[in-house]
Design a protein around this motif. Sequence first.
Motif, mmCIF file in Angstrom:
data_model
loop_
_atom_site.group_PDB
_atom_site.id
_atom_site.type_symbol
_atom_site.label_atom_id
_atom_site.label_comp_id
_atom_site.label_asym_id
_atom_site.label_seq_id
_atom_site.Cartn_x
_atom_site.Cartn_y
_atom_site.Cartn_z
ATOM 1 N N PHE A 4 0.870 -1.184 0.000
ATOM 2 C CA PHE A 4 0.000 0.000 0.000
ATOM 3 C C PHE A 4 0.902 1.228 0.000
ATOM 4 O O PHE A 4 1.791 1.366 0.850
ATOM 5 C CB PHE A 4 -0.954 -0.034 1.187
ATOM 6 C CG PHE A 4 -2.079 -1.009 0.991
ATOM 7 C CD1 PHE A 4 -3.276 -0.594 0.412
ATOM 8 C CD2 PHE A 4 -1.929 -2.343 1.321
ATOM 9 C CE1 PHE A 4 -4.313 -1.495 0.186
ATOM 10 C CE2 PHE A 4 -2.965 -3.251 1.103
ATOM 11 C CZ PHE A 4 -4.156 -2.832 0.535
ATOM 12 N N HIS A 5 0.622 2.124 -0.935
ATOM 13 C CA HIS A 5 1.619 3.117 -1.346
ATOM 14 C C HIS A 5 1.017 4.502 -1.475
ATOM 15 O O HIS A 5 -0.103 4.653 -1.976
ATOM 16 C CB HIS A 5 2.175 2.682 -2.721
ATOM 17 C CG HIS A 5 3.065 3.671 -3.383
ATOM 18 N ND1 HIS A 5 2.598 4.620 -4.272
ATOM 19 C CD2 HIS A 5 4.390 3.853 -3.278
ATOM 20 C CE1 HIS A 5 3.616 5.349 -4.692
ATOM 21 N NE2 HIS A 5 4.719 4.914 -4.114
ATOM 22 N N SER A 6 1.739 5.495 -1.000
ATOM 23 C CA SER A 6 1.422 6.888 -1.296
ATOM 24 C C SER A 6 2.733 7.552 -1.707
ATOM 25 O O SER A 6 3.745 7.394 -1.002
ATOM 26 C CB SER A 6 0.837 7.584 -0.056
ATOM 27 O OG SER A 6 0.973 8.976 -0.202
ATOM 28 N N PRO A 7 2.745 8.292 -2.819
ATOM 29 C CA PRO A 7 4.024 8.851 -3.308
ATOM 30 C C PRO A 7 4.596 9.936 -2.400
ATOM 31 O O PRO A 7 5.773 10.274 -2.520
ATOM 32 C CB PRO A 7 3.653 9.418 -4.688
ATOM 33 C CG PRO A 7 2.172 9.622 -4.645
ATOM 34 C CD PRO A 7 1.622 8.587 -3.718
ATOM 35 N N THR A 8 3.769 10.491 -1.507
ATOM 36 C CA THR A 8 4.266 11.560 -0.639
ATOM 37 C C THR A 8 4.676 11.048 0.748
ATOM 38 O O THR A 8 5.140 11.825 1.575
ATOM 39 C CB THR A 8 3.202 12.662 -0.474
ATOM 40 O OG1 THR A 8 2.004 12.068 0.064
ATOM 41 C CG2 THR A 8 2.892 13.335 -1.801
ATOM 42 N N SER A 9 4.487 9.766 1.003
ATOM 43 C CA SER A 9 4.824 9.243 2.339
ATOM 44 C C SER A 9 6.312 8.913 2.446
ATOM 45 O O SER A 9 6.828 8.065 1.713
ATOM 46 C CB SER A 9 4.014 7.982 2.640
ATOM 47 O OG SER A 9 4.559 7.338 3.784
ATOM 48 N N PRO A 10 6.991 9.544 3.409
ATOM 49 C CA PRO A 10 8.424 9.220 3.583
ATOM 50 C C PRO A 10 8.645 7.812 4.115
ATOM 51 O O PRO A 10 9.693 7.215 3.890
ATOM 52 C CB PRO A 10 8.884 10.268 4.594
ATOM 53 C CG PRO A 10 7.638 10.635 5.364
ATOM 54 C CD PRO A 10 6.512 10.538 4.374
ATOM 55 N N PHE A 11 7.643 7.275 4.819
ATOM 56 C CA PHE A 11 7.779 5.914 5.354
ATOM 57 C C PHE A 11 7.660 4.892 4.224
ATOM 58 O O PHE A 11 8.338 3.866 4.228
ATOM 59 C CB PHE A 11 6.728 5.655 6.438
ATOM 60 C CG PHE A 11 6.838 6.573 7.620
ATOM 61 C CD1 PHE A 11 7.804 6.358 8.601
ATOM 62 C CD2 PHE A 11 5.995 7.668 7.759
ATOM 63 C CE1 PHE A 11 7.905 7.202 9.694
ATOM 64 C CE2 PHE A 11 6.091 8.517 8.845
ATOM 65 C CZ PHE A 11 7.049 8.294 9.813
ATOM 66 N N VAL A 12 6.773 5.173 3.261
ATOM 67 C CA VAL A 12 6.699 4.330 2.066
ATOM 68 C C VAL A 12 8.010 4.422 1.288
ATOM 69 O O VAL A 12 8.563 3.406 0.834
ATOM 70 C CB VAL A 12 5.517 4.748 1.166
ATOM 71 C CG1 VAL A 12 5.598 4.058 -0.189
ATOM 72 C CG2 VAL A 12 4.191 4.435 1.842
ATOM 73 N N ARG A 13 8.528 5.634 1.161
ATOM 74 C CA ARG A 13 9.795 5.785 0.428
ATOM 75 C C ARG A 13 10.902 4.953 1.078
ATOM 76 O O ARG A 13 11.702 4.319 0.392
ATOM 77 C CB ARG A 13 10.200 7.266 0.381
ATOM 78 C CG ARG A 13 11.419 7.462 -0.489
ATOM 79 C CD ARG A 13 11.912 8.878 -0.550
ATOM 80 N NE ARG A 13 12.919 9.031 -1.579
ATOM 81 C CZ ARG A 13 13.712 10.086 -1.694
ATOM 82 N NH1 ARG A 13 13.594 11.108 -0.857
ATOM 83 N NH2 ARG A 13 14.615 10.138 -2.651
ATOM 84 N N LYS A 14 10.927 4.956 2.388
ATOM 85 C CA LYS A 14 11.941 4.177 3.112
ATOM 86 C C LYS A 14 11.863 2.695 2.727
ATOM 87 O O LYS A 14 12.892 2.043 2.485
ATOM 88 C CB LYS A 14 11.680 4.379 4.608
ATOM 89 C CG LYS A 14 12.475 3.558 5.551
ATOM 90 C CD LYS A 14 11.921 3.820 6.964
ATOM 91 C CE LYS A 14 12.342 2.763 7.941
ATOM 92 N NZ LYS A 14 11.652 2.926 9.243
ATOM 93 N N VAL A 15 10.640 2.168 2.640
ATOM 94 C CA VAL A 15 10.465 0.767 2.236
ATOM 95 C C VAL A 15 10.942 0.573 0.793
ATOM 96 O O VAL A 15 11.619 -0.412 0.473
ATOM 97 C CB VAL A 15 8.989 0.344 2.386
ATOM 98 C CG1 VAL A 15 8.726 -0.988 1.687
ATOM 99 C CG2 VAL A 15 8.617 0.253 3.854
ATOM 100 N N LEU A 16 10.600 1.533 -0.082
ATOM 101 C CA LEU A 16 11.005 1.399 -1.486
ATOM 102 C C LEU A 16 12.518 1.503 -1.651
ATOM 103 O O LEU A 16 13.111 0.768 -2.456
ATOM 104 C CB LEU A 16 10.299 2.460 -2.336
ATOM 105 C CG LEU A 16 8.774 2.299 -2.445
ATOM 106 C CD1 LEU A 16 8.180 3.449 -3.255
ATOM 107 C CD2 LEU A 16 8.411 0.953 -3.089
ATOM 108 N N VAL A 17 13.147 2.405 -0.916
ATOM 109 C CA VAL A 17 14.617 2.501 -0.980
ATOM 110 C C VAL A 17 15.225 1.178 -0.526
ATOM 111 O O VAL A 17 16.150 0.640 -1.160
ATOM 112 C CB VAL A 17 15.135 3.679 -0.119
ATOM 113 C CG1 VAL A 17 16.661 3.656 -0.034
ATOM 114 C CG2 VAL A 17 14.661 5.016 -0.677
ATOM 115 N N THR A 18 14.670 0.630 0.548
ATOM 116 C CA THR A 18 15.156 -0.668 1.040
ATOM 117 C C THR A 18 14.968 -1.752 -0.022
ATOM 118 O O THR A 18 15.854 -2.587 -0.242
ATOM 119 C CB THR A 18 14.404 -1.048 2.331
ATOM 120 O OG1 THR A 18 14.674 -0.045 3.319
ATOM 121 C CG2 THR A 18 14.833 -2.410 2.859
ATOM 122 N N ALA A 19 13.819 -1.728 -0.698
ATOM 123 C CA ALA A 19 13.563 -2.724 -1.750
ATOM 124 C C ALA A 19 14.584 -2.596 -2.885
ATOM 125 O O ALA A 19 15.083 -3.601 -3.408
ATOM 126 C CB ALA A 19 12.139 -2.564 -2.281
#
Length: 201
Positions: A4-19
């Motif tokens: 579950f994703h929102s482009p403005t969420s820094p916590f989502v970004r953290k998961v994507l960077v990790t991925a």
Amino acid sequence: MQLFHSPTSPFVRKVLVTAHETGLAARIELLPANPWEQPPALTAINPLSKVPALLTDDGTILYDSPVICEYLDSLHGGARLVPESGAQRWQVLRVQALADGILDAAVLRRLELLRPTHLQSPDWLALQAATIGRGLDALEHEAVEWGGETDLGRITAACALGYLDFRFGDEQWRTTRENLHRWYAAFRLRPSMTATAHPEG
Ligand SMILES: N[C@@H](CCC(=O)N[C@@H](CS)C(=O)NCC(=O)O)C(=O)O
């Protein structure tokens, strides 16, 4: 896996960077969600209605970002982003907690600033700003010895700094934080960071 994703969420970004750092990005399907609207598809997975939330291939539900990132880190054969044991493990987890805390305060501040001006609390805004400032000062101390390597603490720190630039770009966090400034100038150019940048505006 579905995230579950929102482009403005820094916590989502953290998961994507990790991925990206773990070579798993292509295995993740992004499901757009606005957590503030409490959509049933999201609340069925995460009763807190927060992103990120992950549904794994075997149907396991995972949240929040520290849990998801540790899960991703368990799936690859490269160097661990969270060391499995020893002093380094606790140091990485502490930096992650520090940067997550900066983000919590920054998101609260952002939400307050979105309210009509006459409803905003200057005391509340000042409290969050003070938390962010102290957190950044502590990160500046942590960053004294940071070089080109990465781990989950530094990924979280980079996402926190990226979010401050995204939402509070006119505030000069770099001015008094030379180590962080130097370190982030290089870290932000990693492919994992450029591939996950927040949208403009
Ligand atoms: N501790 C959580 C924080 C996640 C979080 O606060 N996400 C925000 C978006 S940036 C959210 O979904 N907020 C919705 C809400 O609080 O209702 C994590 O690390 O994943």
